[in-house]
Design an enzyme around this catalytic site. Structure first.
Site, PDB file in Angstrom:
ATOM      1  N   ALA A   1       0.856  -1.181   0.000  1.00  0.00           N
ATOM      2  CA  ALA A   1       0.000   0.000   0.000  1.00  0.00           C
ATOM      3  C   ALA A   1       0.897   1.238   0.000  1.00  0.00           C
ATOM      4  CB  ALA A   1      -0.914  -0.012   1.215  1.00  0.00           C
TER       5      ALA A   1
ATOM      6  N   GLY B   1       0.730  -5.012   1.031  1.00  0.00           N
ATOM      7  CA  GLY B   1      -0.455  -5.115   0.194  1.00  0.00           C
ATOM      8  C   GLY B   1      -0.176  -5.781  -1.146  1.00  0.00           C
TER       9      GLY B   1
ATOM     10  N   GLU C   1      -0.451  -9.344  -0.395  1.00  0.00           N
ATOM     11  CA  GLU C   1      -1.877  -9.607  -0.146  1.00  0.00           C
ATOM     12  C   GLU C   1      -2.668  -9.645  -1.448  1.00  0.00           C
ATOM     13  OE1 GLU C   1      -1.882  -6.354   2.722  1.00  0.00           O
ATOM     14  OE2 GLU C   1      -2.725  -7.728   4.202  1.00  0.00           O
TER      15      GLU C   1
ATOM     16  N   GLU D   1       4.767  -4.913   7.242  1.00  0.00           N
ATOM     17  CA  GLU D   1       4.024  -3.831   7.897  1.00  0.00           C
ATOM     18  C   GLU D   1       4.489  -3.566   9.316  1.00  0.00           C
ATOM     19  OE1 GLU D   1       2.689  -6.244   6.054  1.00  0.00           O
ATOM     20  OE2 GLU D   1       1.065  -5.450   4.799  1.00  0.00           O
TER      21      GLU D   1
HETATM   22  N1  CAA Z   1       4.548   3.126  -0.815  1.00  0.00           N
HETATM   23  C1  CAA Z   1       4.951   4.260  -1.410  1.00  0.00           C
HETATM   24  N2  CAA Z   1       6.106   4.380  -2.084  1.00  0.00           N
HETATM   25  C2  CAA Z   1       6.890   3.302  -2.165  1.00  0.00           C
HETATM   26  C3  CAA Z   1       6.552   2.087  -1.566  1.00  0.00           C
HETATM   27  C4  CAA Z   1       5.300   2.011  -0.861  1.00  0.00           C
HETATM   28  N3  CAA Z   1       4.855   0.872  -0.280  1.00  0.00           N
HETATM   29  N4  CAA Z   1       7.541   1.190  -1.793  1.00  0.00           N
HETATM   30  C5  CAA Z   1       8.464   1.828  -2.525  1.00  0.00           C
HETATM   31  N5  CAA Z   1       8.085   3.106  -2.757  1.00  0.00           N
HETATM   32  C6  CAA Z   1       8.823   4.149  -3.494  1.00  0.00           C
HETATM   33  C7  CAA Z   1       9.997   4.657  -2.711  1.00  0.00           C
HETATM   34  O1  CAA Z   1       9.579   5.649  -1.777  1.00  0.00           O
HETATM   35  C8  CAA Z   1      10.880   5.212  -3.794  1.00  0.00           C
HETATM   36  O2  CAA Z   1      10.374   6.463  -4.204  1.00  0.00           O
HETATM   37  P1  CAA Z   1      11.400   7.691  -4.496  1.00  0.00           P
HETATM   38  O3  CAA Z   1      12.255   7.203  -5.624  1.00  0.00           O
HETATM   39  O4  CAA Z   1      10.490   8.806  -4.858  1.00  0.00           O
HETATM   40  O5  CAA Z   1      12.191   7.901  -3.229  1.00  0.00           O
HETATM   41  C9  CAA Z   1      10.638   4.252  -4.960  1.00  0.00           C
HETATM   42  O6  CAA Z   1       9.408   3.583  -4.653  1.00  0.00           O
HETATM   43  C10 CAA Z   1      11.726   3.199  -5.074  1.00  0.00           C
HETATM   44  O7  CAA Z   1      11.868   2.547  -3.815  1.00  0.00           O
HETATM   45  P2  CAA Z   1      13.279   2.377  -3.072  1.00  0.00           P
HETATM   46  O8  CAA Z   1      14.194   3.497  -3.436  1.00  0.00           O
HETATM   47  O9  CAA Z   1      13.013   2.160  -1.619  1.00  0.00           O
HETATM   48  O10 CAA Z   1      13.803   1.039  -3.771  1.00  0.00           O
HETATM   49  P3  CAA Z   1      14.779  -0.059  -3.153  1.00  0.00           P
HETATM   50  O11 CAA Z   1      15.117  -0.974  -4.270  1.00  0.00           O
HETATM   51  O12 CAA Z   1      15.895   0.591  -2.395  1.00  0.00           O
HETATM   52  O13 CAA Z   1      13.904  -0.848  -2.053  1.00  0.00           O
HETATM   53  C11 CAA Z   1      11.899  -1.967  -1.256  1.00  0.00           C
HETATM   54  C12 CAA Z   1      12.786  -1.604  -2.475  1.00  0.00           C
HETATM   55  C13 CAA Z   1      12.654  -2.934  -0.332  1.00  0.00           C
HETATM   56  C14 CAA Z   1      10.673  -2.647  -1.810  1.00  0.00           C
HETATM   57  C15 CAA Z   1      11.539  -0.682  -0.468  1.00  0.00           C
HETATM   58  O14 CAA Z   1      11.022   0.283  -1.388  1.00  0.00           O
HETATM   59  C16 CAA Z   1      10.496  -0.895   0.600  1.00  0.00           C
HETATM   60  O15 CAA Z   1      10.809  -1.385   1.662  1.00  0.00           O
HETATM   61  N6  CAA Z   1       9.225  -0.479   0.342  1.00  0.00           N
HETATM   62  C17 CAA Z   1       8.172  -0.527   1.314  1.00  0.00           C
HETATM   63  C18 CAA Z   1       7.649  -1.942   1.520  1.00  0.00           C
HETATM   64  C19 CAA Z   1       6.558  -1.939   2.583  1.00  0.00           C
HETATM   65  O16 CAA Z   1       6.754  -1.577   3.724  1.00  0.00           O
HETATM   66  N7  CAA Z   1       5.343  -2.377   2.194  1.00  0.00           N
HETATM   67  C20 CAA Z   1       4.208  -2.461   3.097  1.00  0.00           C
HETATM   68  C21 CAA Z   1       3.356  -1.237   2.977  1.00  0.00           C
HETATM   69  S1  CAA Z   1       2.055  -1.198   4.185  1.00  0.00           S
HETATM   70  C22 CAA Z   1       0.784  -2.101   3.522  1.00  0.00           C
HETATM   71  O17 CAA Z   1       0.913  -2.661   2.474  1.00  0.00           O
HETATM   72  C23 CAA Z   1      -0.503  -2.131   4.331  1.00  0.00           C
HETATM   73  C24 CAA Z   1      -1.488  -3.181   3.926  1.00  0.00           C
HETATM   74  O18 CAA Z   1      -1.406  -4.304   4.376  1.00  0.00           O
HETATM   75  C25 CAA Z   1      -2.638  -2.861   3.060  1.00  0.00           C
END
Ligand code: CAA
Length: 259
Positions: free
Chosen positions: A66, A110, A113, A133
């Protein structure tokens, strides 16, 4: 309806293919993307030319979860009263034709999911699954704590939900989360081949098979077996059952008419 901006939609024969396309955010799932995805799935489900659907992402990310930026300032009232974040996620569950997830790269939060809401997952060898999360001070909110243990058992589900670690494609296949692992450059070929195979069968039987397998997760064994039996019996009312069995006996290919 307006042209979607965060997904790409195409057909391959009778397969409806939806590609999540928000590359700058690793396909982070926001309201607009989920609305577009839901609308595309519903349109394919209603289209008699379509027999099966595929949801895929990019090589780097199926979906990284998400949209964290969009959620960051939400209050309890925002998410509870308005059901922000997940209100339109249930659409996919109402789709009655099969939906295959073709996952390469990250399927996190998400994204994992969403993949689990599909009927099965075919993973590229670079796929990574997780429910991170917990690292954000929340828990999965789109079925992760329920579908993951059903798919992989309690031990791995707890491990993933509590540590936030990622699982690679081979571990995911061993654990039963994904049905197959294929080389990255073969992901779409293999997935489309599976989807086209499904499209070649009688749609009533395909839909009944999906409905019956899903019932296994909603009922006890006796009720589930009874549910299956009723669908099994009902399929003897189709022309395609007559055709499928006649074709076998006559040693020829069946010609199904979805009737
Ligand atoms: N939401 C918004 N933006 C996201 C995102 C997310 N879940 N995941 C990645 N992005 C964005 C980053 O902010 C980044 O944007 P910018 O270039 O503008 O800074 C871009 O995507 C590229 O990401 P990274 O630079 O972080 O890429 P990476 O290769 O270094 O890392 C990753 C990849 C490990 C997937 C890392 O992006 C990450 O940890 N993302 C978040 C994963 C996460 O926590 N997901 C759970 C979300 S909560 C949820 O999903 C709730 C639910 O159950 C419904």
């Amino acid at each position: 309806s307006t042209t979607p901006e965060m997904i790409l939609v195409r057909t391959e024969g009778r397969v409806g293919v939806i590609t999540l396309n928000r590359p700058k955010a690793l396909n982070a799932l926001n309201e607009q993307l989920m609305n577009e995805l839901g609308a595309a799935l519903k349109a394919f489900d209603a289209d008699p030319e379509i027999g099966c659907m595929v949801i895929t992402g990019s090589e780097k990310a199926f979906a990284a979860g998400a949209d964290i930026g969009a959620m960051a300032t939400y209050t309890f009232a925002d998410v509870y009263v308005n059901d922000y974040i997940t209100r339109n996620w249930e659409t996919i569950r109402s789709v009655r034709k099969p939906v295959i997830a073709a996952v390469s790269g990250f399927a996190l939060g998400g994204g994992c999911e969403l993949a689990m809401m599909c009927d099965f997952i075919i993973a590229a060898d670079n796929a990574k699954f997780g429910q991170p999360e917990i690292k954000l001070g929340i828990i999965p909110g789109a079925g992760g704590t329920q579908r993951l243990p059903r798919a992989v058992g309690k031990a791995k589900a707890m491990d993933l939900a509590l540590t936030g670690r990622m699982m690679d494609a081979l571990e995911a296949e061993r654990a039963g989360l994904v049905s197959r692992v294929v080389p990255l450059d073969k992901l779409m070929d293999e997935t489309l081949a599976a989807a086209l195979t499904i499209c070649g069968f009688s749609l009533p039987s395909v839909m009944a098979a999906k409905e019956a397998v899903n019932r296994a997760f909603e009922s006890g064994l006796s009720d589930g077996v009874m549910f299956e039996r009723r669908l099994f019996h009902a399929l003897f009312a189709t022309a395609d059952q007559k055709e499928g069995m006649a074709a076998f006996v006559e040693k020829r290919a069946p010609v199904f008419t979805n009737t």
